[in-house]
Design an enzyme around this catalytic site. Structure first.
Site, PDB file in Angstrom:
ATOM      1  N   ASP A 104      -7.881 -39.295  -1.469  1.00 38.26           N
ATOM      2  CA  ASP A 104      -9.148 -39.594  -0.800  1.00 38.26           C
ATOM      3  C   ASP A 104      -9.647 -38.320  -0.130  1.00 38.26           C
ATOM      4  O   ASP A 104      -9.102 -37.885   0.891  1.00 38.26           O
ATOM      5  CB  ASP A 104      -8.964 -40.713   0.230  1.00 38.26           C
ATOM      6  CG  ASP A 104     -10.312 -41.166   0.779  1.00 38.26           C
ATOM      7  OD1 ASP A 104     -11.086 -40.297   1.258  1.00 38.26           O
ATOM      8  OD2 ASP A 104     -10.613 -42.359   0.723  1.00 38.26           O
ATOM      9  N   THR A 114     -16.376 -56.223  -5.042  1.00 42.65           N
ATOM     10  CA  THR A 114     -17.051 -56.170  -6.346  1.00 42.65           C
ATOM     11  C   THR A 114     -16.892 -54.807  -7.019  1.00 42.65           C
ATOM     12  O   THR A 114     -17.200 -54.653  -8.198  1.00 42.65           O
ATOM     13  CB  THR A 114     -18.565 -56.420  -6.193  1.00 42.65           C
ATOM     14  OG1 THR A 114     -19.093 -55.354  -5.392  1.00 42.65           O
ATOM     15  CG2 THR A 114     -18.854 -57.751  -5.537  1.00 42.65           C
ATOM     16  N   ASP A 163     -10.790 -38.571   3.646  1.00 42.34           N
ATOM     17  CA  ASP A 163      -9.676 -38.735   4.593  1.00 42.34           C
ATOM     18  C   ASP A 163      -8.938 -37.420   4.805  1.00 42.34           C
ATOM     19  O   ASP A 163      -8.552 -37.083   5.922  1.00 42.34           O
ATOM     20  CB  ASP A 163      -8.701 -39.804   4.093  1.00 42.34           C
ATOM     21  CG  ASP A 163      -9.188 -41.204   4.419  1.00 42.34           C
ATOM     22  OD1 ASP A 163     -10.136 -41.341   5.226  1.00 42.34           O
ATOM     23  OD2 ASP A 163      -8.624 -42.167   3.866  1.00 42.34           O
ATOM     24  N   ARG A 216     -18.791 -48.230  -1.513  1.00 44.66           N
ATOM     25  CA  ARG A 216     -18.372 -49.170  -2.540  1.00 44.66           C
ATOM     26  C   ARG A 216     -17.912 -50.468  -1.895  1.00 44.66           C
ATOM     27  O   ARG A 216     -17.125 -50.455  -0.943  1.00 44.66           O
ATOM     28  CB  ARG A 216     -17.244 -48.553  -3.367  1.00 44.66           C
ATOM     29  CG  ARG A 216     -17.071 -49.201  -4.695  1.00 44.66           C
ATOM     30  CD  ARG A 216     -16.508 -48.221  -5.725  1.00 44.66           C
ATOM     31  NE  ARG A 216     -15.424 -47.412  -5.190  1.00 44.66           N
ATOM     32  CZ  ARG A 216     -14.137 -47.757  -5.278  1.00 44.66           C
ATOM     33  NH1 ARG A 216     -13.783 -48.865  -5.858  1.00 44.66           N
ATOM     34  NH2 ARG A 216     -13.211 -46.962  -4.788  1.00 44.66           N
TER      35      ARG A 216
HETATM   36  N1  URA Z   1     -13.288 -40.427  -4.082  1.00 50.20           N
HETATM   37  C1  URA Z   1     -12.178 -39.791  -3.647  1.00 50.20           C
HETATM   38  O1  URA Z   1     -12.067 -39.429  -2.475  1.00 50.20           O
HETATM   39  N2  URA Z   1     -11.201 -39.551  -4.545  1.00 50.20           N
HETATM   40  C2  URA Z   1     -11.276 -39.920  -5.821  1.00 50.20           C
HETATM   41  O2  URA Z   1     -10.349 -39.662  -6.589  1.00 50.20           O
HETATM   42  C3  URA Z   1     -12.439 -40.598  -6.263  1.00 50.20           C
HETATM   43  C4  URA Z   1     -13.423 -40.844  -5.365  1.00 50.20           C
END
Ligand code: URA
Length: 246
Positions: free
Chosen positions: A237, A142, A240, A138
């Protein structure tokens, strides 16, 4: 077991308390999207409760994420066509129902980076399957997904494709990945998308664009947070936490 005490919640805590969709809402969602499978709650509620927990360390996170991934993969396999034939056990004959496809006819396609978390379990179950990878990220400014890289098997159009990404938020990356697969000749009806946690917005986007795909998810979260596009209560995330890059 009823649990009245919320571990870690302080009186001065201002964080919101999110509530999951109830059975009625889930039934409505499954009626609307007939190609959507939500794994039965009893298989997943403990595992999801552990991986959502902000205090879960990397060892328990990976262990439980792998268990959930395995459940989704087994569910995907259960939906693949079987052929019936007669086989012999040590005691006699029986009707065997085995996959119509060899491992080589199955391709797992990972949306990088988080999709790679599925590959360990995928290859335990289907050691001969091929692995495709698509890198979509992403754009921070934007908020739109951008395509960077792909490596797919040459014969992917003849394969059953299991597309994997642990979190379905807006659906932007998954939609772009499915578009790439279709450009390689993969039929929509041969694509199954596996995602641990999803939301209504992402599901609606994918099913409106690609009505013949199948989607399997463990839970549908009630909220997609604007601006950051994270699910809530969510997991945070995923990449991560799984890859230890927090
Ligand atoms: N990607 C992630 O790691 N967590 C989310 O909540 C959405 C997309």
């Amino acid at each position: 077991i009823m649990c009245n005490q919320i571990r870690g919640k302080n009186d001065d805590d201002q964080l919101p308390h999110y509530h999951f969709l109830n059975d009625h809402d889930l039934q409505k969602l499954q009626k609307k999207h007939t190609n959507l499978s939500i794994i039965e709650r009893s298989y997943t509620e403990h595992i999801l409760s552990v991986i959502r927990d902000v205090q879960t360390d990397i060892v328990d996170f990976r262990k439980n994420a792998d268990r959930l991934i395995r459940i989704l993969i087994e569910q995907a396999i259960s939906q693949i066509e079987k052929k019936k034939h007669i086989k012999q056990s040590p005691l006699g004959y029986y009707d065997a129902h085995e996959l119509k496809f060899q491992d080589e006819e199955i391709c797992f396609v990972s949306i990088l980076r988080s999709g790679n978390a599925f590959l360990i379990e995928a290859l335990k179950v289907m050691t001969g399957a091929s692995i495709g990878q698509i890198l979509i990220q992403r754009n921070e400014e934007t908020s739109q997904p951008s395509y960077f890289f792909q490596k797919l098997p040459q014969n992917i159009k003849d394969q059953q494709v299991i597309l994997v990404d642990p979190m379905l938020a807006t659906g932007g990356s998954a939609s772009m990945a499915i578009n790439i697969l279709k450009h390689h000749g993969v039929k929509e009806e041969n694509i199954t998308f596996l995602t641990l946690v999803s939301c209504e917005q992402g599901l609606s986007k994918l099913f409106s664009e690609y009505p013949k795909i199948k989607i399997i998810t463990a839970q549908v979260d009630p909220i997609l947070l604007k601006d950051i596009n994270y699910l809530a209560p969510g997991i945070g995330d995923f990449g991560d936490r799984y890859f230890g890059t927090v």
